[in-house]
Design an enzyme around this catalytic site. Structure first.
Site, PDB file in Angstrom:
ATOM      1  CG  MET A   1      -1.870  -1.220   1.187  1.00  0.00           C
ATOM      2  SD  MET A   1      -3.400  -0.982   2.087  1.00  0.00           S
ATOM      3  CE  MET A   1      -2.776  -0.737   3.744  1.00  0.00           C
TER       4      MET A   1
ATOM      5  CD  GLU B   1      15.623  -1.894   4.926  1.00  0.00           C
ATOM      6  OE1 GLU B   1      15.727  -3.112   4.691  1.00  0.00           O
ATOM      7  OE2 GLU B   1      16.024  -1.035   4.135  1.00  0.00           O
ATOM      8  N   GLY B   2      10.768  -3.170   5.703  1.00  0.00           N
ATOM      9  CA  GLY B   2      10.006  -4.425   5.624  1.00  0.00           C
ATOM     10  C   GLY B   2       9.658  -4.746   4.175  1.00  0.00           C
ATOM     11  CG  HIS B   3       6.846  -2.301   2.091  1.00  0.00           C
ATOM     12  ND1 HIS B   3       6.712  -1.131   2.795  1.00  0.00           N
ATOM     13  CD2 HIS B   3       5.640  -2.912   2.114  1.00  0.00           C
ATOM     14  CE1 HIS B   3       5.461  -1.017   3.225  1.00  0.00           C
ATOM     15  NE2 HIS B   3       4.796  -2.093   2.844  1.00  0.00           N
TER      16      HIS B   3
ATOM     17  N   GLY C   1       4.970 -10.259   4.294  1.00  0.00           N
ATOM     18  CA  GLY C   1       5.766 -10.251   5.521  1.00  0.00           C
ATOM     19  C   GLY C   1       5.084 -11.031   6.635  1.00  0.00           C
TER      20      GLY C   1
ATOM     21  CE  LYS D   1       3.594  -4.891  10.582  1.00  0.00           C
ATOM     22  NZ  LYS D   1       2.301  -4.792  11.294  1.00  0.00           N
TER      23      LYS D   1
ATOM     24  CB  SER E   1       4.326  -1.193  11.096  1.00  0.00           C
ATOM     25  OG  SER E   1       3.060  -0.642  10.820  1.00  0.00           O
TER      26      SER E   1
ATOM     27  NE  ARG F   1      -2.781   1.434  10.242  1.00  0.00           N
ATOM     28  CZ  ARG F   1      -3.204   0.428   9.462  1.00  0.00           C
ATOM     29  NH1 ARG F   1      -2.613  -0.745   9.516  1.00  0.00           N
ATOM     30  NH2 ARG F   1      -4.195   0.603   8.616  1.00  0.00           N
TER      31      ARG F   1
HETATM   32  O1  PAF Z   1      -0.044  -5.795   3.807  1.00  0.00           O
HETATM   33  C1  PAF Z   1      -0.477  -4.855   3.086  1.00  0.00           C
HETATM   34  O2  PAF Z   1       0.189  -3.832   2.874  1.00  0.00           O
HETATM   35  C2  PAF Z   1      -1.846  -4.992   2.453  1.00  0.00           C
HETATM   36  O3  PAF Z   1      -2.729  -5.649   3.303  1.00  0.00           O
HETATM   37  C3  PAF Z   1      -1.805  -5.673   1.071  1.00  0.00           C
HETATM   38  C4  PAF Z   1      -1.328  -7.110   1.189  1.00  0.00           C
HETATM   39  C5  PAF Z   1      -0.898  -4.897   0.130  1.00  0.00           C
HETATM   40  C6  PAF Z   1      -3.221  -5.688   0.460  1.00  0.00           C
HETATM   41  O4  PAF Z   1      -3.719  -4.405   0.273  1.00  0.00           O
END
Ligand code: PAF
Length: 293
Positions: free
Chosen positions: A31, A36-38, A148, A150, A186, A188
């Site tokens: 999203m 770093e997680g992504h 992830g 998490k 995260s 958030r």
């Molecule tokens: O983990 C997320 O960022 C969201 O839930 C995802 C998997 C991209 C779906 O919108």
């Protein structure tokens, strides 16, 4: 790197890669507000696949009416710059009407699993996740999709979705990336000030203490939950929402713990921000990280 906005263009690019070039595709659904997680997911996708697609879409159907959809951090320019450094081939960043055209009316619900844990506080959340993931998997048709640990429940639900509806994609789940303090990274965390971030690190400390106790022979779920609860209570800025001890694959609640992989999952509020984290025990016995679905 190309930024693709249209579903049709994404499908046709992916089709060509698969059919004409016989190259594998890795999809990292996000999203945005990349951290770093992504990036750890992107790195692994780059290592495993010929072509890497990262989707960036803040999915409205997974947010409840009083949740932070409007305020969720969005910065596609910054995300694009980061992904260029990681040698990503395509960013799929569709506008709302591409993902949810007028009169959209088909939703995917993974029964049972979606009602547990996070589903109790966030009704409809996993229906939104399963729906958007179905659209993304159908659009890109990746060989692998990366998530992830998490969001452990999300990963379990997506594996079930992929198995039940026979998506031809292997789901890869990678370890949680943490700050030095132990706080799980995260998007958030951006809502937390420095002091709150420091306080929030108690969540991981509590999970680690429970894991240690398990290793020393405490196999009673209620007692492990108490360790998590009392440790979190030492930090006045953090308010526990739940601690649940469940089978890591079925999410069934457990009382007496046996040899199977066990997920200890926590949700807690720091100020108004709700954070989740988890730890898996008994993981070595049956590695839950990667599974062919
Ligand atoms: O983990 C997320 O960022 C969201 O839930 C995802 C998997 C991209 C779906 O919108």
């Amino acid at each position: 790197m190309e930024i693709i906005n249209r579903r049709q263009r994404m499908s046709s690019v992916a089709r060509k890669i698969r059919r004409d070039q016989d190259r594998s595709i890795g999809l990292v659904p996000t999203m945005g507000a990349l951290h770093e997680g992504h990036l750890s997911l992107v790195r692994e996708a780059r290592r495993m696949c010929d072509v890497v697609v990262v989707s960036v879409f803040v999915n409205p159907t997974q947010f409840g009416p009083s949740e932070d959809f409007e305020h969720y951090p969005r910065d596609l320019t910054k995300d694009t710059a980061l992904l260029t450094d990681y040698n990503v081939d395509y960013i799929f960043a569709p506008p709302m009407e591409e993902m949810y055209p007028k009169d959209f009316s088909t939703y995917v619900n993974v029964g049972g699993l979606s009602k547990l844990l996070e589903g109790e506080t966030r009704p409809g959340h996993f229906r939104g996740v399963a729906t958007v993931i179905s659209i993304l998997l159908n659009t890109v048709r990746p060989d692998f999709a990366f998530f992830g640990q998490k969001d452990a429940q999300q990963a379990v639900i997506i594996k079930r979705l992929v198995r039940d509806l026979a998506f031809d994609t292997e789901i890869v789940v990678l370890p949680t990336v943490r700050e030095d303090s132990g706080l799980a990274i995260s998007s958030r965390n951006l809502y937390l000030d420095a002091e709150e971030q420091e306080s929030a690190s108690v969540i991981h400390r509590a999970l680690k203490q429970a894991k240690e106790a398990y290793k020393k022979g405490e196999h009673h779920a209620g007692k492990l939950a108490n360790i998590v609860r009392t440790t979190i209570e030492t930090e006045p800025r953090v308010r526990l929402d739940y601690v649940s001890i469940v089978d890591a694959e079925t999410l069934d609640k457990l009382d007496k713990l046996d040899e199977r992989p066990i997920l200890i999952a926590v949700a807690a509020y720091v100020g108004k921000t709700r954070l989740i984290d988890n730890i898996v025990v008994n993981k070595a016995k049956k590695d839950a990280a990667t599974s062919k679905s």
